[in-house]
Structure formats: C-alpha cells, structure tokens
Design an enzyme around this catalytic site. Structure first.
Site, PDB file in Angstrom:
ATOM      1  N   GLY A   1      -7.327  -0.033  -7.511  1.00 48.24           N
ATOM      2  CA  GLY A   1      -6.659   0.977  -8.338  1.00 48.24           C
ATOM      3  C   GLY A   1      -7.544   2.087  -8.856  1.00 48.24           C
ATOM      4  O   GLY A   1      -7.225   2.731  -9.851  1.00 48.24           O
ATOM      5  N   SER A   2      -8.674   2.364  -8.149  1.00 49.09           N
ATOM      6  CA  SER A   2      -9.548   3.430  -8.676  1.00 49.09           C
ATOM      7  C   SER A   2      -8.874   4.798  -8.572  1.00 49.09           C
ATOM      8  O   SER A   2      -9.046   5.648  -9.453  1.00 49.09           O
ATOM      9  CB  SER A   2     -10.902   3.429  -7.958  1.00 49.09           C
ATOM     10  OG  SER A   2     -10.775   3.832  -6.622  1.00 49.09           O
ATOM     11  N   ASN A   3      -8.094   5.028  -7.524  1.00 49.98           N
ATOM     12  CA  ASN A   3      -7.368   6.312  -7.432  1.00 49.98           C
ATOM     13  C   ASN A   3      -6.289   6.405  -8.513  1.00 49.98           C
ATOM     14  O   ASN A   3      -6.079   7.467  -9.098  1.00 49.98           O
ATOM     15  CB  ASN A   3      -6.751   6.484  -6.040  1.00 49.98           C
ATOM     16  CG  ASN A   3      -7.758   7.012  -5.041  1.00 49.98           C
ATOM     17  OD1 ASN A   3      -8.196   8.154  -5.138  1.00 49.98           O
ATOM     18  ND2 ASN A   3      -8.143   6.171  -4.087  1.00 49.98           N
TER      19      ASN A   3
ATOM     20  N   ARG B   1      11.872  -6.286   4.584  1.00 48.63           N
ATOM     21  CA  ARG B   1      11.270  -5.126   3.904  1.00 48.63           C
ATOM     22  C   ARG B   1      12.280  -4.398   3.035  1.00 48.63           C
ATOM     23  O   ARG B   1      11.971  -3.935   1.939  1.00 48.63           O
ATOM     24  CB  ARG B   1      10.679  -4.150   4.928  1.00 48.63           C
ATOM     25  CG  ARG B   1       9.421  -4.671   5.574  1.00 48.63           C
ATOM     26  CD  ARG B   1       8.844  -3.672   6.569  1.00 48.63           C
ATOM     27  NE  ARG B   1       7.708  -4.257   7.248  1.00 48.63           N
ATOM     28  CZ  ARG B   1       6.447  -4.170   6.821  1.00 48.63           C
ATOM     29  NH1 ARG B   1       6.164  -3.499   5.733  1.00 48.63           N
ATOM     30  NH2 ARG B   1       5.469  -4.733   7.493  1.00 48.63           N
TER      31      ARG B   1
ATOM     32  N   ARG C   1       1.591  -1.381   1.860  1.00 47.64           N
ATOM     33  CA  ARG C   1       2.827  -1.817   2.521  1.00 47.64           C
ATOM     34  C   ARG C   1       3.426  -0.628   3.254  1.00 47.64           C
ATOM     35  O   ARG C   1       3.488   0.473   2.694  1.00 47.64           O
ATOM     36  CB  ARG C   1       3.885  -2.293   1.512  1.00 47.64           C
ATOM     37  CG  ARG C   1       3.539  -3.515   0.743  1.00 47.64           C
ATOM     38  CD  ARG C   1       3.307  -4.728   1.578  1.00 47.64           C
ATOM     39  NE  ARG C   1       4.467  -5.195   2.322  1.00 47.64           N
ATOM     40  CZ  ARG C   1       4.394  -6.049   3.352  1.00 47.64           C
ATOM     41  NH1 ARG C   1       3.225  -6.504   3.759  1.00 47.64           N
ATOM     42  NH2 ARG C   1       5.487  -6.452   3.973  1.00 47.64           N
ATOM     43  N   VAL C   2       3.874  -0.874   4.477  1.00 45.76           N
ATOM     44  CA  VAL C   2       4.587   0.177   5.205  1.00 45.76           C
ATOM     45  C   VAL C   2       6.004   0.231   4.647  1.00 45.76           C
ATOM     46  O   VAL C   2       6.650  -0.803   4.465  1.00 45.76           O
ATOM     47  CB  VAL C   2       4.594  -0.136   6.720  1.00 45.76           C
ATOM     48  CG1 VAL C   2       5.508   0.818   7.464  1.00 45.76           C
ATOM     49  CG2 VAL C   2       3.177  -0.063   7.273  1.00 45.76           C
ATOM     50  N   LEU C   3       6.479   1.440   4.355  1.00 48.16           N
ATOM     51  CA  LEU C   3       7.819   1.592   3.773  1.00 48.16           C
ATOM     52  C   LEU C   3       8.829   1.929   4.871  1.00 48.16           C
ATOM     53  O   LEU C   3       8.509   2.649   5.822  1.00 48.16           O
ATOM     54  CB  LEU C   3       7.787   2.695   2.712  1.00 48.16           C
ATOM     55  CG  LEU C   3       6.881   2.370   1.507  1.00 48.16           C
ATOM     56  CD1 LEU C   3       6.561   3.635   0.717  1.00 48.16           C
ATOM     57  CD2 LEU C   3       7.525   1.306   0.616  1.00 48.16           C
TER      58      LEU C   3
ATOM     59  N   ASN D   1       1.003  10.282  -0.587  1.00 48.05           N
ATOM     60  CA  ASN D   1       0.089   9.167  -0.316  1.00 48.05           C
ATOM     61  C   ASN D   1      -1.315   9.707  -0.090  1.00 48.05           C
ATOM     62  O   ASN D   1      -1.478  10.821   0.393  1.00 48.05           O
ATOM     63  CB  ASN D   1       0.549   8.445   0.964  1.00 48.05           C
ATOM     64  CG  ASN D   1      -0.368   7.298   1.360  1.00 48.05           C
ATOM     65  OD1 ASN D   1      -0.787   6.505   0.518  1.00 48.05           O
ATOM     66  ND2 ASN D   1      -0.690   7.210   2.652  1.00 48.05           N
TER      67      ASN D   1
ATOM     68  N   HIS E   1      -4.764   8.935   2.084  1.00 48.63           N
ATOM     69  CA  HIS E   1      -5.184   8.184   3.267  1.00 48.63           C
ATOM     70  C   HIS E   1      -6.650   8.501   3.553  1.00 48.63           C
ATOM     71  O   HIS E   1      -7.048   9.665   3.535  1.00 48.63           O
ATOM     72  CB  HIS E   1      -4.301   8.575   4.457  1.00 48.63           C
ATOM     73  CG  HIS E   1      -4.614   7.784   5.684  1.00 48.63           C
ATOM     74  ND1 HIS E   1      -4.278   6.452   5.815  1.00 48.63           N
ATOM     75  CD2 HIS E   1      -5.274   8.125   6.813  1.00 48.63           C
ATOM     76  CE1 HIS E   1      -4.703   6.005   6.980  1.00 48.63           C
ATOM     77  NE2 HIS E   1      -5.311   6.999   7.606  1.00 48.63           N
TER      78      HIS E   1
ATOM     79  N   SER F   1      -7.200  12.510   3.075  1.00 45.05           N
ATOM     80  CA  SER F   1      -6.082  13.454   3.073  1.00 45.05           C
ATOM     81  C   SER F   1      -5.017  12.957   2.119  1.00 45.05           C
ATOM     82  O   SER F   1      -4.788  11.749   2.006  1.00 45.05           O
ATOM     83  CB  SER F   1      -5.431  13.527   4.470  1.00 45.05           C
ATOM     84  OG  SER F   1      -6.394  13.647   5.488  1.00 45.05           O
TER      85      SER F   1
ATOM     86  N   VAL G   1       4.336   6.433   9.774  1.00 47.88           N
ATOM     87  CA  VAL G   1       3.202   6.035   8.933  1.00 47.88           C
ATOM     88  C   VAL G   1       2.078   7.089   8.983  1.00 47.88           C
ATOM     89  O   VAL G   1       1.577   7.407  10.064  1.00 47.88           O
ATOM     90  CB  VAL G   1       2.665   4.647   9.390  1.00 47.88           C
ATOM     91  CG1 VAL G   1       1.423   4.265   8.598  1.00 47.88           C
ATOM     92  CG2 VAL G   1       3.741   3.596   9.215  1.00 47.88           C
ATOM     93  N   ASP G   2       1.709   7.621   7.840  1.00 51.70           N
ATOM     94  CA  ASP G   2       0.640   8.623   7.691  1.00 51.70           C
ATOM     95  C   ASP G   2       0.907   9.895   8.509  1.00 51.70           C
ATOM     96  O   ASP G   2      -0.028  10.560   8.957  1.00 51.70           O
ATOM     97  CB  ASP G   2      -0.740   8.022   8.071  1.00 51.70           C
ATOM     98  CG  ASP G   2      -1.072   6.793   7.236  1.00 51.70           C
ATOM     99  OD1 ASP G   2      -0.737   6.765   6.050  1.00 51.70           O
ATOM    100  OD2 ASP G   2      -1.648   5.836   7.799  1.00 51.70           O
TER     101      ASP G   2
END
Ligand code: GAR
Length: 203
Positions: free
Chosen positions: A19-21, A73, A99-101, A115, A117, A144, A152-153
C-alpha cells in the site's frame, strides 16, 4: 477520519498488499494536491499491510477476500460494488490491486477508475514487468497510470515516468527505483484524471 474541507470527489483506493502508493495518494489528498477525499481503502486480502496503515490513520477500510467466491469473479465484484455504493464512492484508484476485473465491473466504472502499472505501457502489460524489461535488453523502464478498461493494462495512458535500466540491475533493484517514481507519478496523474472527470461532470 482526517479532515477534508469541501473536497468534491469521493475516492476509493484498492490495494492488495503493502500500500505504499495508496499512502502517497492519501497524503497528496490531505495536502490538497488532488481534489478528492479518500473515503474507503478496499482490499481483496485481509492481511494487506496497507490496511493497518489506513486504520491507524483513521481511514475506513473494507476487506473482501476473493477466495471466498470460488473463482466467481462477478460475485466478488458484486459485493465490492455494494460496498462502494454504501460509501457513495465516485472514483476508484487501483494501487497495487492484484485482481483482474471483469467487463461487468470495468464498464460500470469506465472514465472513473485508474490504475498504476510498473512498466512503460503499452510495453509489458501483466506480470513480471521488470524481469521482462531487463531480459529484453531495454535501456529504460518505468511506470504508467492509465484509465481502466476491459483489456488488462490496455486503457489510455494518462501519464508515465521513466528510469534508466543500469548495468547489473535485477528485477528487485529495478522495482525499487521504479517505485520511487511511482510515488511521484501517481498523485500527479490522479489529479489529472480527476480534473478530467470533473470537467466531464460539469460539461
Ligand atoms: C506497485 O509497484 C504497482 O505498480 C504494482 O504493484 C506494486 C504495489 O506496491 N501494480 C501492479 O503490478 C498492477 N498490475 P504498493 O502496494 O506498495 O503500492
């Protein structure tokens, strides 16, 4: 709960670990650098270290363990969505949320979810980004922040930060150097994204 004066956007930050971000984003909101109020820290892991920091700092937390849903999911996301609605969340920042949404969730939050990445997208979506960059012989790596879409991304990049890859770098040493830049990038990019969201709301 920390004091935020008249800040418009109700922000949830999703984490899975350290959780540093998340911490950097909360501090930037508190400093008035982002027009948002972090009103919920949500994790898919009860043991996420970042939840402890959030609790110590008076932020509401929610932990919803994805393993309880047996791979369903959407069922997991429906409970996440219910929690977000309970807290009147307007905007989501994914910060190390692993987790992929599904499209069910990403469509609901399109234009309201970003997000971070750890690669120079569109290079290296997915996992093991630093290892892949070193093995490819790249001279630069980075991070990014992008809008979250179904792929995803794959969503449009909002902003990036670049670092050199040095002789003898390991995935770990590179990850450490990139993380320092993440903490500079994410507050700046989230501010940009939320300003854009507010412009759309007003327009
Ligand atoms: C960060 O490096 C972030 O970019 C990465 O996980 C780390 C979380 O660190 N995210 C992803 O890999 C998402 N695909 P943090 O919990 O200390 O913020």
């Amino acid at each position: 709960m920390p004091e935020f004066d008249d800040v418009p956007v109700r922000l949830a930050i999703f984490i899975s670990g350290r959780g540093s971000n998340m911490k950097t984003l909360v501090e930037a909101c508190l400093a008035g650098d982002i027009p948002a109020r972090p009103i919920l820290i949500l994790s898919n892991k009860y043991s996420a270290e970042g939840l402890e920091w959030a609790t110590e700092n008076g932020l509401p937390i929610a932990a919803i363990d994805h393993r309880a849903y047996d791979g369903d999911r959407e069922a997991f996301e429906k409970d996440v969505q219910e929690t977000l609605e309970m807290h009147d969340v307007e905007f989501i920042a994914l910060a190390g949320f692993m987790r992929v949404l599904t499209p069910w969730f990403t469509e609901k939050w399109e234009g309201r979810m970003v997000n971070i990445h750890p690669s120079l997208l569109p290079k290296y979506p997915g996992l093991h980004t630093h290892k892949r960059a070193i093995e490819a012989g790249d001279k630069e790596a980075g991070c990014s922040v992008h809008w979250v879409t179904e792929g995803v991304d794959e969503g449009a990049v909002i902003d990036r930060e670049t670092v050199p890859i040095k002789e003898g770098d390991t995935p770990e040493s590179l990850a450490e150097r990139v993380l320092e830049r993440e903490h500079i990038l994410y507050p700046r990019a989230l501010n940009k994204a939320i300003e854009d969201f507010l412009d759309r709301e007003e327009g």
